[in-house]
Design a protein around this motif. Structure first.
Motif, short mmCIF file in Angstrom:
data_model
loop_
_atom_site.label_atom_id
_atom_site.label_comp_id
_atom_site.label_asym_id
_atom_site.label_seq_id
_atom_site.Cartn_x
_atom_site.Cartn_y
_atom_site.Cartn_z
N LYS A 124 0.84 -1.21 0.00
CA LYS A 124 0.00 0.00 0.00
C LYS A 124 0.87 1.26 0.00
N PHE A 125 1.95 1.24 0.77
CA PHE A 125 2.89 2.36 0.76
C PHE A 125 3.43 2.58 -0.65
N GLY A 126 3.81 1.51 -1.32
CA GLY A 126 4.31 1.60 -2.70
C GLY A 126 3.29 2.18 -3.65
N GLU A 127 2.05 1.75 -3.53
CA GLU A 127 0.98 2.28 -4.38
C GLU A 127 0.84 3.79 -4.18
N GLU A 128 0.86 4.20 -2.92
CA GLU A 128 0.73 5.64 -2.62
C GLU A 128 1.92 6.43 -3.14
N ALA A 129 3.11 5.84 -3.08
CA ALA A 129 4.31 6.51 -3.59
C ALA A 129 4.18 6.72 -5.10
N ILE A 130 3.69 5.72 -5.81
CA ILE A 130 3.49 5.86 -7.26
C ILE A 130 2.46 6.94 -7.56
N GLU A 131 1.38 6.96 -6.80
CA GLU A 131 0.36 8.00 -7.00
C GLU A 131 0.93 9.39 -6.73
N THR A 132 1.85 9.49 -5.78
CA THR A 132 2.51 10.77 -5.49
C THR A 132 3.37 11.20 -6.67
N ILE A 133 4.09 10.27 -7.25
CA ILE A 133 4.93 10.58 -8.42
C ILE A 133 4.06 11.06 -9.57
N ILE A 134 2.95 10.39 -9.80
CA ILE A 134 2.05 10.77 -10.89
C ILE A 134 1.52 12.18 -10.67
#
Length: 108
Positions: free
Chosen positions: A40-50
């Motif tokens: 879940k942390f990884g998913e949120e990190a990707i969404e932050t990058i986007i």
């Protein structure tokens, strides 16, 4: 400006992990295990990058909050305090970034 600190967030997360309240998102996420929390942390990190690439400031703020929250849960499950992370950052700032990076051991 908010007076809410990373220590405040850490306290809330730790309290929700400890109280066993099954209506708590924090608790239900943690109950899924460390791997799910890390995912879940990884998913949120990707969404932050986007959000950053899209130059969407409001989304960037929201996604960054999600990253920090999920990282706090992850750290808490591992028994790591934000104070430990901040101490490491403080140690690193005692030298130049290039020197600090060069001093890190390569993973084996």
């Amino acid at each position: 400006m908010s007076d809410f600190t990373i220590e405040d967030l850490e306290g809330v997360v730790r309290a929700r992990l400890a109280n066993g309240d099954e209506t708590s998102y924090t608790k239900t996420l943690a109950d899924k295990g460390l791997d799910k929390v890390a995912e879940k942390f990884g998913e949120e990190a990707i969404e932050t990058i986007i959000a950053a690439v899209r130059r969407a400031s409001d989304e960037l703020i929201s996604e960054t909050a999600d990253v920090i929250f999920h990282l706090t849960v992850l750290l808490s499950l591992q028994g790591v305090a934000w104070a430990d992370v901040m101490a490491e950052l403080e140690r690193r700032t005692s030298q130049s970034g290039l020197e600090e990076k060069a001093s890190r051991k390569a993973p084996q």
